[in-house]
Design a protein around this motif. Structure first.
Motif, PDB file in Angstrom:
ATOM      1  N   GLY A 198       0.835  -1.190   0.000  1.00  0.00           N
ATOM      2  CA  GLY A 198       0.000   0.000   0.000  1.00  0.00           C
ATOM      3  C   GLY A 198       0.873   1.245   0.000  1.00  0.00           C
ATOM      4  N   ASP A 199       0.275   2.388   0.251  1.00  0.00           N
ATOM      5  CA  ASP A 199       1.013   3.656   0.205  1.00  0.00           C
ATOM      6  C   ASP A 199       1.495   4.140   1.570  1.00  0.00           C
ATOM      7  OD1 ASP A 199       0.654   3.878  -2.538  1.00  0.00           O
ATOM      8  OD2 ASP A 199      -1.241   4.974  -2.325  1.00  0.00           O
ATOM      9  N   PHE A 200       1.039   3.509   2.674  1.00  0.00           N
ATOM     10  CA  PHE A 200       1.282   4.106   3.982  1.00  0.00           C
ATOM     11  C   PHE A 200       1.821   3.112   5.005  1.00  0.00           C
ATOM     12  CE2 PHE A 200      -1.959   6.833   2.036  1.00  0.00           C
ATOM     13  CZ  PHE A 200      -1.308   8.052   2.125  1.00  0.00           C
ATOM     14  N   LYS A 201       2.582   2.130   4.564  1.00  0.00           N
ATOM     15  CA  LYS A 201       3.209   1.205   5.512  1.00  0.00           C
ATOM     16  C   LYS A 201       4.570   1.788   5.886  1.00  0.00           C
ATOM     17  CE  LYS A 201       4.316  -3.673   6.252  1.00  0.00           C
ATOM     18  NZ  LYS A 201       5.767  -3.549   6.461  1.00  0.00           N
ATOM     19  N   ARG A 202       4.594   2.489   7.019  1.00  0.00           N
ATOM     20  CA  ARG A 202       5.786   3.227   7.417  1.00  0.00           C
ATOM     21  C   ARG A 202       6.903   2.295   7.862  1.00  0.00           C
ATOM     22  NH1 ARG A 202       6.801   8.288   9.479  1.00  0.00           N
ATOM     23  NH2 ARG A 202       4.617   8.845   9.718  1.00  0.00           N
ATOM     24  N   ASN A 203       8.131   2.685   7.534  1.00  0.00           N
ATOM     25  CA  ASN A 203       9.316   2.010   8.053  1.00  0.00           C
ATOM     26  C   ASN A 203       9.615   2.572   9.430  1.00  0.00           C
ATOM     27  OD1 ASN A 203      11.775   0.861   8.587  1.00  0.00           O
ATOM     28  ND2 ASN A 203      12.900   2.043   7.049  1.00  0.00           N
ATOM     29  N   THR A 204       9.517   1.746  10.490  1.00  0.00           N
ATOM     30  CA  THR A 204       9.696   2.267  11.846  1.00  0.00           C
ATOM     31  C   THR A 204      11.110   2.112  12.353  1.00  0.00           C
ATOM     32  OG1 THR A 204       8.992   0.164  12.788  1.00  0.00           O
ATOM     33  CG2 THR A 204       7.313   1.847  12.492  1.00  0.00           C
ATOM     34  N   THR A 205      11.996   1.535  11.553  1.00  0.00           N
ATOM     35  CA  THR A 205      13.392   1.516  11.957  1.00  0.00           C
ATOM     36  C   THR A 205      13.994   2.874  11.632  1.00  0.00           C
ATOM     37  OG1 THR A 205      14.091   0.668   9.813  1.00  0.00           O
ATOM     38  CG2 THR A 205      13.576  -0.947  11.528  1.00  0.00           C
ATOM     39  N   THR A 206      15.161   3.151  12.150  1.00  0.00           N
ATOM     40  CA  THR A 206      15.832   4.405  11.858  1.00  0.00           C
ATOM     41  C   THR A 206      16.986   4.140  10.907  1.00  0.00           C
ATOM     42  OG1 THR A 206      17.211   4.084  13.802  1.00  0.00           O
ATOM     43  CG2 THR A 206      15.264   5.447  14.075  1.00  0.00           C
ATOM     44  N   LYS A 207      17.176   5.027   9.966  1.00  0.00           N
ATOM     45  CA  LYS A 207      18.237   4.840   8.977  1.00  0.00           C
ATOM     46  C   LYS A 207      19.622   4.826   9.616  1.00  0.00           C
ATOM     47  CE  LYS A 207      15.727   6.878   5.086  1.00  0.00           C
ATOM     48  NZ  LYS A 207      15.706   7.953   4.070  1.00  0.00           N
ATOM     49  N   TRP A 208      19.728   5.412  10.804  1.00  0.00           N
ATOM     50  CA  TRP A 208      21.046   5.527  11.416  1.00  0.00           C
ATOM     51  C   TRP A 208      21.289   4.438  12.451  1.00  0.00           C
ATOM     52  CZ3 TRP A 208      17.853   7.119  15.262  1.00  0.00           C
ATOM     53  CH2 TRP A 208      16.850   8.026  14.922  1.00  0.00           C
ATOM     54  N   GLY A 209      20.387   3.456  12.568  1.00  0.00           N
ATOM     55  CA  GLY A 209      20.606   2.341  13.480  1.00  0.00           C
ATOM     56  C   GLY A 209      20.718   2.776  14.926  1.00  0.00           C
ATOM     57  N   TYR A 210      19.892   3.707  15.318  1.00  0.00           N
ATOM     58  CA  TYR A 210      20.015   4.352  16.629  1.00  0.00           C
ATOM     59  C   TYR A 210      18.898   3.881  17.548  1.00  0.00           C
ATOM     60  CZ  TYR A 210      19.905   8.300  19.943  1.00  0.00           C
ATOM     61  OH  TYR A 210      19.898   9.080  21.063  1.00  0.00           O
ATOM     62  N   ASP A 211      19.257   3.497  18.758  1.00  0.00           N
ATOM     63  CA  ASP A 211      18.270   3.132  19.767  1.00  0.00           C
ATOM     64  C   ASP A 211      18.066   4.351  20.674  1.00  0.00           C
ATOM     65  OD1 ASP A 211      16.826   2.217  21.908  1.00  0.00           O
ATOM     66  OD2 ASP A 211      18.105   0.500  22.340  1.00  0.00           O
ATOM     67  N   PRO A 212      16.903   5.018  20.608  1.00  0.00           N
ATOM     68  CA  PRO A 212      16.726   6.285  21.320  1.00  0.00           C
ATOM     69  C   PRO A 212      16.287   6.146  22.773  1.00  0.00           C
ATOM     70  CG  PRO A 212      14.797   5.844  20.000  1.00  0.00           C
ATOM     71  CD  PRO A 212      15.743   4.700  19.751  1.00  0.00           C
ATOM     72  N   PHE A 213      16.062   4.933  23.268  1.00  0.00           N
ATOM     73  CA  PHE A 213      15.427   4.755  24.566  1.00  0.00           C
ATOM     74  C   PHE A 213      16.445   4.541  25.689  1.00  0.00           C
ATOM     75  CE2 PHE A 213      12.310   3.049  21.454  1.00  0.00           C
ATOM     76  CZ  PHE A 213      11.344   4.012  21.619  1.00  0.00           C
ATOM     77  N   THR A 214      16.111   5.082  26.857  1.00  0.00           N
ATOM     78  CA  THR A 214      16.943   4.872  28.036  1.00  0.00           C
ATOM     79  C   THR A 214      16.642   3.502  28.641  1.00  0.00           C
ATOM     80  OG1 THR A 214      15.314   5.786  29.582  1.00  0.00           O
ATOM     81  CG2 THR A 214      16.824   7.356  28.513  1.00  0.00           C
TER      82      THR A 214
END
Length: 297
Positions: free
Chosen positions: A248-264
């Motif tokens: 479809g048109d709106f299946k978002r990629n939820t990974t980050t292009k920079w391979g970054y884990d933002p969570f503490t």
């Protein structure tokens, strides 16, 4: 008490009981959409999505960022009937989700998406108000996704609000490093658990629980299960077209292009605790748990 519990489980695990007059009839009026019209020469190009007439109301409940737009695409593609929502997203409307239009009549969509009362009133402290707000007797599809990945996806959408391609664009790494992101994580973790728990504890009508990760891993199998729950006949021609147009048109990629884990580490602990509590409810109600191999470590 035991008999009441058995009766509740029996109701939860039934399929949608279509109301008198609901024959899944579609309205052949001017409002229709050919979602595969850009595939000329394909047998899929002629399929149209239309509004229904007298369709039994079913709600699709999820936290923003859980994949509900993609699931709506799959349901519209498989049934030929529009889905609706509580929002009026003009971008989705322009891309063929005509059920986004304000004023769409009840009974014209196969499901109606909502994110639940928490996202309108930000914490409803009165339990009775929360109970009444979820319409517990309505047939419900509860779409759950790992909270960490849900929050990443919703944060992207939140930051891209007002942009033309907010549903699919990426945002820079810097937007995950500020205090506003971590405040968002704290609030959304609580809301993720509240939405899931309210539906699992209080729904008394037919309830179908689907995990986004399972839908991604085996899309057609779970789509067939959903059609069975909705009491909708399977159109093998449409399903074959879904199989060749899965994204479809709106299946978002939820990974980050920079391979970054933002969570503490504290945020990850809160995710794990929320998932553990929701999984306990899922088990008690005989639904599958959130897939463990898809959580961020």
């Amino acid at each position: 008490m035991e008999a009441d519990a058995v009766a509740l489980l029996s109701t939860l695990h039934t399929k949608v009981n279509r109301l008198p007059g609901d024959t899944l009839k579609v309205d052949p009026g001017p409002s229709s959409w050919q979602m595969w019209k850009d595939d000329p020469g394909s047998p899929c190009a002629h399929y149209r999505t239309m509004f229904g007439v007298g369709v039994t109301p079913v709600v699709l409940v999820s936290v923003p960022g859980s994949g509900s737009t993609w699931l709506r695409y799959l349901l519209e593609a498989a049934t030929g009937i529009f889905t609706g929502s509580d929002y009026n997203d003009t971008i989705l409307y322009q891309h063929g989700f005509l059920g986004e239009k304000t004023g769409v009549k009840d009974g014209s969509t196969i499901v109606q998406r909502t994110h639940g009362p928490a996202f309108y009133l930000t914490y409803i402290h009165d339990l009775q108000d929360r109970y009444e707000a979820i319409s517990p007797q309505r047939p419900t599809i509860l779409l759950l996704r790992d909270p960490a990945r849900t929050i990443i996806s919703y944060w992207k959408l939140f930051n891209l609000e007002g942009t033309k391609n907010k549903h699919v664009l990426e945002i820079p790494k810097s937007r995950f490093e500020g205090g506003d992101f971590h405040d968002f994580v704290s609030e959304m973790t609580a809301m993720w658990e509240e939405l899931a728990s309210d539906r699992l504890l209080w729904t008394t009508g037919p309830l179908y629980v689907i995990h986004y990760e399972d839908l991604v891993r085996n899309t057609l199998t779970h789509l067939r299960h959903l059609l069975h729950f909705l009491n909708v006949p399977v159109d093998e021609g449409r399903l074959a077209c879904v199989a060749s147009h899965l994204e479809g048109d709106f299946k978002r990629n939820t990974t980050t292009k920079w391979g970054y884990d933002p969570f503490t580490s504290d945020e990850k602990l809160r995710f794990a605790t929320a998932v553990k509590r929701v999984n306990r409810l899922l088990t008690l109600l005989q639904y599958p748990q959130l897939p463990p191999d898809h959580r961020l470590s």
